[in-house]
Design a protein around this motif. Structure first.
Motif, PDB file in Angstrom:
ATOM      1  N   GLY A   1      10.738   3.500  -4.626  1.00 16.28           N
ATOM      2  CA  GLY A   1       9.967   4.146  -3.566  1.00 16.28           C
ATOM      3  C   GLY A   1       9.692   5.600  -3.917  1.00 16.28           C
TER       4      GLY A   1
ATOM      5  N   ALA B   1       8.317  -4.305   0.362  1.00 17.31           N
ATOM      6  CA  ALA B   1       8.336  -2.855   0.565  1.00 17.31           C
ATOM      7  C   ALA B   1       8.352  -2.174  -0.805  1.00 17.31           C
ATOM      8  CB  ALA B   1       9.577  -2.474   1.370  1.00 17.31           C
ATOM      9  N   PRO B   2       7.893  -0.903  -0.863  1.00 18.61           N
ATOM     10  CA  PRO B   2       7.846  -0.206  -2.164  1.00 18.61           C
ATOM     11  C   PRO B   2       9.207  -0.129  -2.867  1.00 18.61           C
ATOM     12  CG  PRO B   2       6.644   1.036  -0.498  1.00 18.61           C
ATOM     13  CD  PRO B   2       7.316  -0.095   0.218  1.00 18.61           C
ATOM     14  N   ASP B   3      10.275  -0.126  -2.078  1.00 22.36           N
ATOM     15  CA  ASP B   3      11.600  -0.031  -2.710  1.00 22.36           C
ATOM     16  C   ASP B   3      12.337  -1.373  -2.689  1.00 22.36           C
ATOM     17  OD1 ASP B   3      12.034  -0.181   0.010  1.00 22.36           O
ATOM     18  OD2 ASP B   3      13.673   1.270   0.021  1.00 22.36           O
ATOM     19  N   GLU B   4      11.576  -2.464  -2.490  1.00 25.32           N
ATOM     20  CA  GLU B   4      12.221  -3.782  -2.426  1.00 25.32           C
ATOM     21  C   GLU B   4      12.229  -4.420  -3.808  1.00 25.32           C
ATOM     22  OE1 GLU B   4      10.644  -6.149   0.698  1.00 25.32           O
ATOM     23  OE2 GLU B   4      12.169  -7.738   0.474  1.00 25.32           O
TER      24      GLU B   4
ATOM     25  N   SER C   1      -3.816  -2.357   3.760  1.00 33.96           N
ATOM     26  CA  SER C   1      -2.932  -2.353   2.588  1.00 33.96           C
ATOM     27  C   SER C   1      -3.566  -3.196   1.487  1.00 33.96           C
ATOM     28  CB  SER C   1      -1.555  -2.914   2.949  1.00 33.96           C
ATOM     29  OG  SER C   1      -0.862  -3.234   1.764  1.00 33.96           O
TER      30      SER C   1
END
Lengths: 277, 151
Positions: A17, A187-190, A180
Motif C-alpha cells: 500500500g 485491497a492495495p495491501d492485500e 475503480s
C-alpha cells in the motif's frame, strides 16, 4: 525506489500500500517498471513472504508455473495452461500468485496512451487496432485478460486465500468501473497467499494463438468436469477471465469488428474441450 | 544496495540500484558481457542465464532477486579450457550468423541437454521456444543441438 524483503506475510502486508508494489517473479512487473507504465516508491520482494509449493489441492502463491506444469497432483487444465503460457524462461520465474495479477497486453495501455483503463476517457482500442481484444465485458475497455492459468483456475472453481479472507477466483476478478479501473477486488495491501484447487473428474485447457509457442491467448478455453457438471473459463476474451456455462453463451458476446473471429474460435474450442472430457 | 551472488562458481559482490536487472549487473558491474541485451521484454531470450539451475531471462530478474543465489552465464559453460559440447556443436554446424542470439541459445540448449540427454525435435522446439534468431538460422541451430545430444 526502495526495496524491502519482509521475512513473512505479516510484514509484507504492512509494507504494501502507499505507493509500494509486490514483487513476485517479476516477469511482468520488471518490464512495466522499466517502461514507466507502473510506478513504485517501494518494491516489496515476496520471496520469503508467500508460501511456495504444492500440497494436494493447496498451491502456494509463490509456486512457479514451471513447477505447476509438471506436478501430477495438479489438475490437467492448470498444468496445460501453465505449460502453454509464455516461454520456459518466463515460466521458471513467473509465480501463480503473480500470474493472477498480470496486466493486460493491450498495446494502447502498454504504450501509455491516456486510455480509459489508465484513468482517461476513451478506449483507443475500440476505434483502433483491436484484433487481440475482447468479445465480452468490453463496453468501457476492450482489453483482454492474458492469463491462461487464471482461466483454468476459474473453470476449476479454485479458491484464493489472502492475508485477510478467502474468496473464489470468480469473485477475485470484476470488470473495471469508472470509480475503480482495477480488475481485481483486492485491497492495495492485500496479499494472495495460497490457492485451493478442487480436483475435477476431468479437465483440459485448449489455446488458440498466433504461433504454437510463446504467444498470449487469442482465445483460451479451460473446461473442468465435476460429475455431470462442466464449467468453462475463457482467457483472452474479456478484461477479466470469463466464465461461460456452454457455447450458447457466445450468443451474448459483443465482439468488435476486429474480434468477431474470436467468437467462432471460442465456440470451436468449447466444443472440442467438451468432447475431450 | 549490496548483493552477493555466485556467478560461474565464483563468489561476487556488487553495489546495485534497487530496480536494476540481473542482466545489467552481470554486464556492467561484473564484466560479463556474454549475456546479450536485446528486447528487455523476455521475448527474445538473448539474455538467458541459469539461476539456481533454472533457465531465466536475466533482463526480467532484478539483481536483488539473485542476491544469495547461484548464476551460470554463457561464460561459465566451458570447463577446463574446453568449450561446452553445445558451443562446439554450434561452431561445427555453422549455427551462428550475426551471433547476437547465440549466447542465449547456447545456454538454453545446454540446459535442455542437462535435463534431457536425448530430446526429440518437439522437445528441442519447446526448450528453445523462448529464444529468437532474427537471422532465422533455426535449421542449423537444430543441427547443433542434435549434434551435441549425440556426443
Amino acid at each position: 525506489m526502495e526495496l524491502r524483503r519482509p521475512p513473512d506475510a505479516q510484514h509484507a502486508v504492512a509494507a504494501l500500500g502507499n505507493g509500494s508494489l509486490a514483487l513476485a517473479g517479476g516477469t511482468d512487473l520488471v518490464p512495466l517498471l522499466r517502461d514507466g507504465i507502473v510506478r513504485a516508491d517501494t518494491l516489496v520482494h515476496l520471496a520469503d513472504a508467500v508460501p511456495r509449493g504444492i500440497d494436494g489441492t493447496r498451491i502456494g502463491a509463490g509456486t512457479t508455473l514451471a513447477e505447476l506444469e509438471v506436478d501430477p497432483q495438479v489438475p490437467a487444465a492448470l498444468r496445460e495452461a501453465c505449460a502453454q503460457a509464455a516461454s520456459p524462461q518466463l515460466r521458471s520465474m513467473g509465480t501463480i500468485g503473480g500470474n493472477l495479477r498480470q496486466a493486460t497486453r493491450c498495446w494502447y495501455w502498454r504504450l501509455r496512451f491516456p486510455c480509459w483503463l489508465h484513468g482517461g476517457e476513451v478506449c483507443h482500442a475500440k476505434a483502433g487496432q483491436h484484433r487481440e481484444h475482447a468479445i465480452f465485458g468490453n463496453e468501457r475497455c476492450a482489453s483482454a485478460h492474458p492469463s491462461d492459468p487464471a482461466a483454468a483456475l476459474l473453470a476449476l472453481g479454485a479458491r484464493v486465500r489472502t492475508d485477510r479472507r478467502e474468496l473464489s477466483v470468480a469473485e477475485l476478478y470484476r470488470l473495471p468501473t469508472d470509480e475503480s479501473r482495477d480488475v481485481v477486488v483486492l485491497a492495495p495491501d492485500e496479499l494472495v497467499l495460497e490457492l485451493d484447487v478442487p480436483l475435477p473428474d476431468a479437465s483440459v485447457y485448449l489455446k488458440a494463438m498466433d504461433r504454437k509457442k510463446w504467444a498470449f491467448p487469442l482465445v483460451g478455453v479451460a473446461a473442468a468436469r465435476f460429475g455431470d457438471r462442466v464449467a468453462f473459463g475463457l482467457a483472452g476474451v474479456a478484461p477479466i477471465p470469463w466464465a461461460v456455462d456452454s457455447a450458447d453463451d457466445l450468443d451474448r458476446a459483443t465482439p468488435l469488428p476486429g474480434t468477431a473471429y474470436k467468437v467462432q474460435i471460442a465456440r470451436a474450442l468449447i466444443a472440442r474441450a467438451f468432447s475431450a472430457l | 544496495m549490496n548483493v552477493r551472488l555466485t556467478v560461474n562458481g565464483e563468489p561476487h559482490e556488487a553495489e546495485v540500484w534497487e530496480g536494476e536487472s540481473l542482466l545489467f549487473a552481470l554486464r556492467e558491474r561484473l564484466g560479463l558481457p556474454g549475456s546479450k541485451n536485446a528486447c528487455e521484454q523476455g521475448e527474445c531470450g538473448s539474455c538467458s542465464v541459469l539461476l539456481d539451475d533454472r533457465l531465466v531471462c536475466s533482463c526480467l530478474v532484478l539483481a536483488v532477486q539473485a542476491d544469495g543465489h547461484d548464476v551460470v552465464t554463457v561464460e561459465g559453460l566451458a570447463e577446463d579450457g574446453r568449450l561446452h559440447r553445445v558451443q562446439e556443436a554450434f561452431a561445427a554446424t555453422g549455427a551462428v550468423q550475426c551471433g547476437f542470439c547465440t549466447p542465449g541459445f547456447v545456454v538454453a540448449a545446454a540446459d535442455l541437454l542437462e535435463h534431457n540427454a536425448d530430446p526429440s525435435d518437439d522437445e528441442i522446439r519447446e526448450a528453445l521456444s523462448g529464444n529468437l534468431c532474427r537471422c532465422t538460422g533455426y535449421a542449423k541451430i537444430f543441427d547443433a543441438v542434435r549434434l551435441a545430444a549425440s556426443q
